[in-house]
Scaffold this motif. Sequence first.
Motif, mmCIF file in Angstrom:
data_model
loop_
_atom_site.group_PDB
_atom_site.id
_atom_site.type_symbol
_atom_site.label_atom_id
_atom_site.label_comp_id
_atom_site.label_asym_id
_atom_site.label_seq_id
_atom_site.Cartn_x
_atom_site.Cartn_y
_atom_site.Cartn_z
ATOM 1 N N ASP A 8 0.834 -1.200 0.000
ATOM 2 C CA ASP A 8 0.000 0.000 0.000
ATOM 3 C C ASP A 8 0.869 1.250 0.000
ATOM 4 O O ASP A 8 0.653 2.178 -0.767
ATOM 5 N N PHE A 12 1.037 4.298 -2.677
ATOM 6 C CA PHE A 12 0.834 5.746 -2.427
ATOM 7 C C PHE A 12 2.068 6.544 -2.764
ATOM 8 O O PHE A 12 1.992 7.595 -3.389
ATOM 9 N N ARG A 15 2.504 6.861 -6.383
ATOM 10 C CA ARG A 15 1.517 7.821 -6.897
ATOM 11 C C ARG A 15 1.983 9.253 -6.701
ATOM 12 O O ARG A 15 1.890 10.099 -7.608
ATOM 13 N N THR B 300 -2.913 4.047 5.907
ATOM 14 C CA THR B 300 -3.341 3.417 4.655
ATOM 15 C C THR B 300 -4.787 3.812 4.334
ATOM 16 O O THR B 300 -5.106 4.208 3.203
ATOM 17 N N VAL B 301 -5.656 3.719 5.347
ATOM 18 C CA VAL B 301 -7.062 4.093 5.161
ATOM 19 C C VAL B 301 -7.140 5.541 4.687
ATOM 20 O O VAL B 301 -7.814 5.857 3.703
ATOM 21 N N ASN B 303 -4.898 7.351 3.272
ATOM 22 C CA ASN B 303 -4.348 7.526 1.930
ATOM 23 C C ASN B 303 -5.347 7.090 0.855
ATOM 24 O O ASN B 303 -5.533 7.784 -0.133
ATOM 25 N N TYR B 304 -5.957 5.926 1.121
ATOM 26 C CA TYR B 304 -6.918 5.440 0.127
ATOM 27 C C TYR B 304 -8.124 6.371 0.014
ATOM 28 O O TYR B 304 -8.676 6.556 -1.044
ATOM 29 N N VAL B 307 -7.001 9.072 -2.232
ATOM 30 C CA VAL B 307 -6.932 8.572 -3.610
ATOM 31 C C VAL B 307 -8.339 8.451 -4.176
ATOM 32 O O VAL B 307 -8.626 8.872 -5.301
ATOM 33 N N PHE B 308 -9.232 7.874 -3.341
ATOM 34 C CA PHE B 308 -10.617 7.676 -3.743
ATOM 35 C C PHE B 308 -11.262 9.013 -4.118
ATOM 36 O O PHE B 308 -11.878 9.142 -5.175
ATOM 37 N N ASP B 311 -9.669 10.387 -7.393
ATOM 38 C CA ASP B 311 -9.957 9.669 -8.631
ATOM 39 C C ASP B 311 -11.440 9.655 -8.987
ATOM 40 O O ASP B 311 -11.798 9.550 -10.155
#
Lengths: 128, 503
Positions: A8, A12, A15, B300-301, B303-304, B307-308, B311
Motif C-alpha cells: 500500500d 501511495f 503515486r 493506509t485508510v 491515503n486510500y 486517492v478515492f 480519482d
Amino acid sequence: MLVDDNADDNFFHGRIIEKSDPAYVVVAEQTGKDALEYLKSEKKNNALHPDLIFLDINMPGMNGWEFLEAYDKLEEKYKSRAIVIMLTTSENPDDRTKARAMNIASDFKTKPLTQEMLEEIVRKYFTE
Amino acid sequence: MSIIITKEEVAFQNEEKEKRAAELSVANKQLAFQNKEKEKRAAELSIANKELAFQNNQKEKRAEELVVANKELAYQNEVKEKRAAELIIANEELAFQNAEKEKRAAELSVANIELAYQNEEKENRAAELIIANKELAFQNEEKEKRAAELSIANKELAYQNKEKEKRAAELIIANKELAFQNEEKEKRATELIIANKELAYQNEVKEKRAAELIIANEELAFQNHEKEKRAAELSIANIELAYQNEEKENRAAELIIANKELVFQNEEKEKRATELVIANKELEQFSYIASHDLQEPLRTVSNYMKVFEEDYTDVLDNNAHKYLHSVNSAIKRMSLLVKSLLDFSRLGHNTNLAFVDCKNLIDVVLLDLETMIEKSNTLIEVSEMPQLNVYEIEIRQVFQNLITNAIKFRKENTRPHIKIHSEKINDEWKFSVNDNGIGINPVYFERIFDIFQRLHTNEQYEGNGIGLSNCKKIIQAHQGTIWVESDPERGTTFYFTIPNLTT
C-alpha cells in the motif's frame, strides 16, 4: 525505486512520485532481496538505473540495514549512483543515529512521503 | 772560833793597831771637820726642824681634823660598806631571783604555747564531738524509729504466725478432704478409661487431620496419647488437659491455616507485585507498539480515502462527499489520538538528564508558538528562570502544553495574559504558569490530569485530552508534583515542582 514490504505504501508513494512529475519511472520492490536482484539484472526488462531509492527499515527477511550493507558491497557496475533515503515509520532516534553512522543513506524521512517532502528532496539532491 | 791567840799574832795585831790608830787620827781629824760641818748643818737643820716642827704642828692639827673627818668617813664607809654588803647580798638575791623568774618565764611561755595548742586541739575535738553527738543523736532517733517499726513488724509476724497456724489447721482438714477426693478420683479414673477410649477414637480422627497437617499434628497426637495415659491416673486434671489440648489443637490448626493463608497471601502479593511491574512494562511496551502499529493501517485508510476522492470526485454526489468528509475527519481525530498515545507511551524512555537553562527552553517554546501567540494577541511575562537538570524535550513539552492551554482556554473579549514564574523552595524549584482565562471548576482539578479526559467538546475547544496527562507523567518522571489552582473570575494557575536531580 521504492523498497518497502508494505504494498500500500509503495502504491501511495509511487503515486506521489508519478503525480509530481509524470516523467519519473517508479520501480517498487517488497523485499530487499528483490531490490538487489533488480539492481543486478537491470538490463533484462530494459529499466533504468534508479536515481533515488526510498528504503524502509522494518522489513521481513532482509531489513533496511542489511540491504544497505549488501548494496554497499555491490560491484560498481551494478551500483547506481543513487541517492538512498530512509523512509520509515520509525521515530526511534537510535535508527536515525545508526543511519548517519553507516553513511550510506543520504537522508532519513518519516512516512508518509508527501508532495512537499519529495519536492524538497529533489531540490536538495538533484539540482545542479 | 778558837780563842787561842799566839804572840806573833799579838805582835802583828799591835802593828796593825798602830797603823789603825794613825789611820784613826786622820780619820779623827776628817771627822772633826765633818763634825764641824755637821754642826753647821745641824744648826741649819735645827732651823729647818723648827720650821718642820711648826709645819708638823700644823699637819698634826690638820691630821687631827683629818682623823676626825677620817673617822667620820670611816664610819660612813663602814655604814656604806655594811649597806653595800647588804645591797650586794640583796642584789645577788635579786639577780638570782631574776634568773629564776626568767627561767620560769621561759618555761611559762613554752607552757603557754603548749596550752594554747592544747586549747585549740580541745576546741577542734569539742566541735567534732558536737557533730558526733548530733550524729549519734540522729542515729539514736533512727534506731528508736526502727525499733518502733520492728516492734510493729514483730506484732505483724506474731499475727501472721497465728494466721499460719490457723491455716495449717485448715490445711489438715483440707488434706483429709483431698484424700477423700482422691479416692473419688480413682473411682472416676476407671470411668475415664472408657472416656479415654472415646478420646482415642477422637485421636484417630485427629490423626487423619494430622496427616494433612504433617509433623506438627503427629507431635500433638503423640502428646495426646501421652496425656491420655496420664489422664487415667490424674482424672479431673486430665479432662481439663484434654479440653485444653483440644483447644490448643484447634488453635494450632487455626494458626496453621491462618499461617498458610498469610504465607499464601504474601506470596500472592509478591507475585502480584512482580506481575504488576512486568505488566506495567508490558503495558508500556504494548501501548508503544500498539499506537505505533495502529498508525500504519490508519495511514493506509487515510491515503486510500484521499486517492478515492481524487480519482472519483466527479462520480460522487453530494451525500457521498459528506460521508467522505465525516470519514476523513474521524480518521484525522483517530490519527491524532494514536499519535498522542504514542507520545504518552514514549515518555519515560528518555533517561538522560541535561543541565538546561529554563529561560532558553521557554524562549524556544514561545518561538514555536509564535503564530498562535500573535494571532491571539497574548501577552506573556517570564520571570527569572533557573538552570537545572531535566529531561529537556519532556520539560519543553510541559511548558508548551501549559502555554498552549492558557492561550486556548482564553476568555472572550479579554486580552490573554500569561505569567510564567519560578521560585526556589528548599531543595526544589516551583514553577507556575498563570493565565486570565476561563478557569476550571475545582470539581475537575484531579480529573484533568487523567488521560483522554476532556471538559469541552471538540466543537468548543480542539484537543485530545492527553496534554495534561503528559505533563503529569513528565513531572512525575522528575519526581515532582503538578497541581492546579483556579478561579473562574481570575483564571488558572498550574504549578509544578522539580527537585534537584543528579545526573
